[in-house]
Design a protein around this motif. Structure first.
Motif, PDB file in Angstrom:
ATOM      1  N   SER A  62       2.608   3.955   5.596  1.00 23.94           N
ATOM      2  CA  SER A  62       2.525   5.032   4.621  1.00 23.94           C
ATOM      3  C   SER A  62       3.925   5.561   4.351  1.00 23.94           C
ATOM      4  N   ALA A  63       4.137   5.962   3.118  1.00 23.25           N
ATOM      5  CA  ALA A  63       5.428   6.524   2.732  1.00 23.25           C
ATOM      6  C   ALA A  63       5.358   8.039   2.868  1.00 23.25           C
ATOM      7  N   ARG A  64       6.385   8.638   3.414  1.00 21.09           N
ATOM      8  CA  ARG A  64       6.448  10.095   3.540  1.00 21.09           C
ATOM      9  C   ARG A  64       7.082  10.650   2.262  1.00 21.09           C
ATOM     10  N   ALA A  65       6.256  10.993   1.266  1.00 16.17           N
ATOM     11  CA  ALA A  65       6.743  11.413  -0.046  1.00 16.17           C
ATOM     12  C   ALA A  65       6.403  12.880  -0.306  1.00 16.17           C
ATOM     13  N   THR A  66       7.402  13.608  -0.819  1.00 14.93           N
ATOM     14  CA  THR A  66       7.230  15.026  -1.148  1.00 14.93           C
ATOM     15  C   THR A  66       7.743  15.262  -2.557  1.00 14.93           C
ATOM     16  N   VAL A  67       6.965  15.962  -3.377  1.00 16.34           N
ATOM     17  CA  VAL A  67       7.393  16.267  -4.739  1.00 16.34           C
ATOM     18  C   VAL A  67       8.432  17.380  -4.710  1.00 16.34           C
ATOM     19  N   ILE A  68       9.576  17.117  -5.328  1.00 22.69           N
ATOM     20  CA  ILE A  68      10.620  18.134  -5.494  1.00 22.69           C
ATOM     21  C   ILE A  68      10.521  18.620  -6.953  1.00 22.69           C
ATOM     22  N   GLN A  69       9.925  19.792  -7.107  1.00 21.04           N
ATOM     23  CA  GLN A  69       9.623  20.308  -8.442  1.00 21.04           C
ATOM     24  C   GLN A  69      10.877  20.825  -9.133  1.00 21.04           C
ATOM     25  N   PRO A 126       0.801  -1.235   0.000  1.00 19.66           N
ATOM     26  CA  PRO A 126       0.000   0.000   0.000  1.00 19.66           C
ATOM     27  C   PRO A 126       0.826   1.273   0.000  1.00 19.66           C
ATOM     28  N   TRP A 127       1.924   1.302   0.738  1.00 16.17           N
ATOM     29  CA  TRP A 127       2.708   2.533   0.797  1.00 16.17           C
ATOM     30  C   TRP A 127       3.384   2.821  -0.549  1.00 16.17           C
ATOM     31  N   GLU A 128       3.676   1.773  -1.338  1.00 16.24           N
ATOM     32  CA  GLU A 128       4.227   1.984  -2.670  1.00 16.24           C
ATOM     33  C   GLU A 128       3.145   2.493  -3.611  1.00 16.24           C
ATOM     34  N   GLU A 129       1.923   2.034  -3.416  1.00 16.52           N
ATOM     35  CA  GLU A 129       0.820   2.547  -4.221  1.00 16.52           C
ATOM     36  C   GLU A 129       0.671   4.053  -4.020  1.00 16.52           C
ATOM     37  N   GLU A 130       0.870   4.510  -2.800  1.00 23.33           N
ATOM     38  CA  GLU A 130       0.781   5.951  -2.516  1.00 23.33           C
ATOM     39  C   GLU A 130       1.790   6.736  -3.349  1.00 23.33           C
ATOM     40  N   ILE A 131       2.979   6.167  -3.531  1.00 28.84           N
ATOM     41  CA  ILE A 131       4.017   6.852  -4.300  1.00 28.84           C
ATOM     42  C   ILE A 131       3.571   7.035  -5.750  1.00 28.84           C
ATOM     43  N   GLY A 132       3.053   5.962  -6.361  1.00 24.60           N
ATOM     44  CA  GLY A 132       2.562   6.075  -7.733  1.00 24.60           C
ATOM     45  C   GLY A 132       1.415   7.062  -7.857  1.00 24.60           C
ATOM     46  N   ALA A 178       6.523  15.031 -20.055  1.00 23.90           N
ATOM     47  CA  ALA A 178       6.886  15.409 -18.687  1.00 23.90           C
ATOM     48  C   ALA A 178       7.245  14.135 -17.921  1.00 23.90           C
ATOM     49  N   VAL A 179       8.259  14.234 -17.073  1.00 24.86           N
ATOM     50  CA  VAL A 179       8.755  13.045 -16.379  1.00 24.86           C
ATOM     51  C   VAL A 179       8.925  13.358 -14.893  1.00 24.86           C
ATOM     52  N   VAL A 180       8.426  12.452 -14.056  1.00 29.70           N
ATOM     53  CA  VAL A 180       8.641  12.575 -12.615  1.00 29.70           C
ATOM     54  C   VAL A 180       9.193  11.248 -12.107  1.00 29.70           C
ATOM     55  N   GLY A 181      10.298  11.324 -11.366  1.00 25.50           N
ATOM     56  CA  GLY A 181      10.940  10.129 -10.838  1.00 25.50           C
ATOM     57  C   GLY A 181      10.618   9.910  -9.377  1.00 25.50           C
ATOM     58  N   VAL A 182      11.397   9.030  -8.757  1.00 30.38           N
ATOM     59  CA  VAL A 182      11.238   8.713  -7.337  1.00 30.38           C
ATOM     60  C   VAL A 182      12.619   8.528  -6.727  1.00 30.38           C
ATOM     61  N   VAL A 241       8.092  -6.246  -8.284  1.00 27.12           N
ATOM     62  CA  VAL A 241       6.983  -6.328  -7.330  1.00 27.12           C
ATOM     63  C   VAL A 241       6.647  -4.948  -6.769  1.00 27.12           C
ATOM     64  N   ILE A 242       7.654  -4.112  -6.579  1.00 27.97           N
ATOM     65  CA  ILE A 242       7.417  -2.751  -6.112  1.00 27.97           C
ATOM     66  C   ILE A 242       6.824  -1.900  -7.232  1.00 27.97           C
ATOM     67  N   ALA A 243       7.355  -2.075  -8.452  1.00 29.89           N
ATOM     68  CA  ALA A 243       6.856  -1.310  -9.594  1.00 29.89           C
ATOM     69  C   ALA A 243       5.375  -1.585  -9.831  1.00 29.89           C
ATOM     70  N   ARG A 244       4.951  -2.841  -9.663  1.00 29.17           N
ATOM     71  CA  ARG A 244       3.536  -3.165  -9.867  1.00 29.17           C
ATOM     72  C   ARG A 244       2.647  -2.393  -8.894  1.00 29.17           C
ATOM     73  N   SER A 245       3.091  -2.306  -7.642  1.00 24.82           N
ATOM     74  CA  SER A 245       2.292  -1.581  -6.656  1.00 24.82           C
ATOM     75  C   SER A 245       2.228  -0.091  -6.981  1.00 24.82           C
ATOM     76  N   ARG A 246       3.331   0.489  -7.409  1.00 21.85           N
ATOM     77  CA  ARG A 246       3.331   1.911  -7.759  1.00 21.85           C
ATOM     78  C   ARG A 246       2.447   2.170  -8.970  1.00 21.85           C
ATOM     79  N   ALA A 247       2.465   1.235  -9.931  1.00 22.07           N
ATOM     80  CA  ALA A 247       1.605   1.384 -11.111  1.00 22.07           C
ATOM     81  C   ALA A 247       0.138   1.313 -10.714  1.00 22.07           C
ATOM     82  N   ILE A 248      -0.201   0.472  -9.754  1.00 21.57           N
ATOM     83  CA  ILE A 248      -1.579   0.391  -9.249  1.00 21.57           C
ATOM     84  C   ILE A 248      -2.011   1.740  -8.682  1.00 21.57           C
ATOM     85  N   GLY A 249      -1.101   2.374  -7.925  1.00 20.98           N
ATOM     86  CA  GLY A 249      -1.414   3.679  -7.350  1.00 20.98           C
ATOM     87  C   GLY A 249      -1.627   4.738  -8.409  1.00 20.98           C
ATOM     88  N   ALA A 250      -0.808   4.717  -9.468  1.00 21.16           N
ATOM     89  CA  ALA A 250      -0.963   5.680 -10.555  1.00 21.16           C
ATOM     90  C   ALA A 250      -2.299   5.470 -11.267  1.00 21.16           C
TER      91      ALA A 250
END
Length: 338
Positions: free
Chosen positions: A327-334, A168-174, A278-282, A202-211
């Motif tokens: 939960s992952a503590r994620a912040t967008v760095i623009q 779930p926390w990886e889904e939040e990132i996506g 446009a591209v956003v990484g992690v 396995v992590i990429a799949r969860s992030r894709a689910i979140g996206a």
């Protein structure tokens, strides 16, 4: 009756015992045990307690961890189980925070990379840990075997029986990546995953689910899904090989490495970033700001995430075991890539 005894010291080279502390402080071995283990329900005068502690300190007495484990039925170890997917820029501080938090709580974290069910069960039976913190999938058979060993506390990050379980926390990132691109006017998204043979799929799949969930919430079609090869020319052909259609595409890259390849491929295809792509990484790795253009990325507070997960593991809420939401503590760095 406990009376002060003569000053005595153990023979040179021998580890001090409860008997030595009892002789030095003039009390019974039972009293020493009650005092040093803070046994409840004992009416021992404070002066006696102080004398026992002073004797133990003077002798350099250290309680036997093995004996304490036998009394408790478990050690003060917490087995942290990882897998090959747990690699990358944020993993080291994440695991370090878990270990440090356990240390401050009086436990010792022992990290073990999962190899097989049999090896894991044998290890648990050998070290008799206080708890098992599994950051990977545990089969139902292993879960039941863990319970049968009498481990007081356990946690598995698995969501269901599928070994390719969701995190779930990886889904939040996506989801954060997708919302950021949608907020900037991109209505067609693509999830750029690592190569198909990557252990981090396995992590990429969860992030894709979140996206995908974020797109659904915003009324947009699900993102496309591509595996990005590490070869720059191959990536350019796979990502942007078709004829230009004049549309704008936002790309959620699995991490900054994948994002860097996407940016290079876009440059080779003469695509404007961020006007067309446009591209956003992690991870917000040190090189993210040095790419051309500088890469927008998600900064993951790995230490805070690790500490939060450990606190939840140690809390009363997890005493019965099972899945603890995280939960992952994620912040967008623009930066200029979005």
């Amino acid at each position: 009756m406990d009376v002060p005894g003569k000053l005595s010291s153990p023979r040179r080279g021998r580890r001090p015992t409860v008997v030595d502390v009892a002789e030095r402080s003039g009390v019974s071995r039972a009293t020493v045990s009650y005092v040093l283990n803070n046994a409840p329900g004992q009416t021992i005068p404070e002066e006696t307690r102080a004398r026992v502690r002073a004797a133990a300190a003077a002798l350099g007495y250290v309680p036997s961890a093995a004996a304490a484990s036998l009394r408790r039925g478990h050690s003060r170890l917490v087995l942290v189980i990882t897998d090959k997917a747990l690699t990358g820029y944020v993993t080291e501080p994440f695991l370090a925070a878990i270990s440090e938090r356990f240390t401050t709580a009086g436990y010792t974290a022992l990290t073990h990379e999962f190899v097989s069910d049999e090896a894991l069960i044998a290890l648990i039976r050998e070290i008799r840990p206080f708890g098992v913190l599994a950051l990977t999938h545990l089969s139902r058979e292993v879960t039941e075997a863990v319970k049968e060993t009498g481990v007081p506390r356990w946690y598995s990050s698995a969501q269901g029986e599928d070994p390719a379980f969701r995190r779930p926390w990886e889904e939040e990132i996506g989801a954060v990546q997708a919302h950021h691109l949608i907020d900037r006017g991109f209505t067609r998204l693509v999830y750029a995953a690592p190569p198909e043979d990557s252990p981090r799929q396995v992590i990429a799949r969860s992030r894709a689910i979140g996206a995908a969930r974020a797109c659904d919430e915003r009324g947009l079609p699900a993102p496309g899904h591509l595996h990005v090869p590490l070869d720059r020319a191959d990536a350019a052909g796979r990502l942007f090989g078709g004829p230009p259609d004049g549309g704008r595409t936002g790309i959620c890259a699995f991490d900054d490495t994948v994002a860097a390849i996407v940016l290079a491929a876009a440059y080779d295809r003469r695509l404007s970033v961020p006007d067309t792509i446009a591209v956003v990484g992690v991870d917000d790795t040190p090189f993210a700001g040095s790419l051309t253009p500088p890469l927008t990325s998600l900064s993951i507070d790995a230490r805070a995430t690790g500490t939060l997960l450990t606190d939840r593991f140690l809390s009363d809420d997890s005493a019965e075991g099972g899945n603890i939401p995280s939960s992952a503590r994620a912040t967008v760095i623009q930066r200029a890539s979005t």
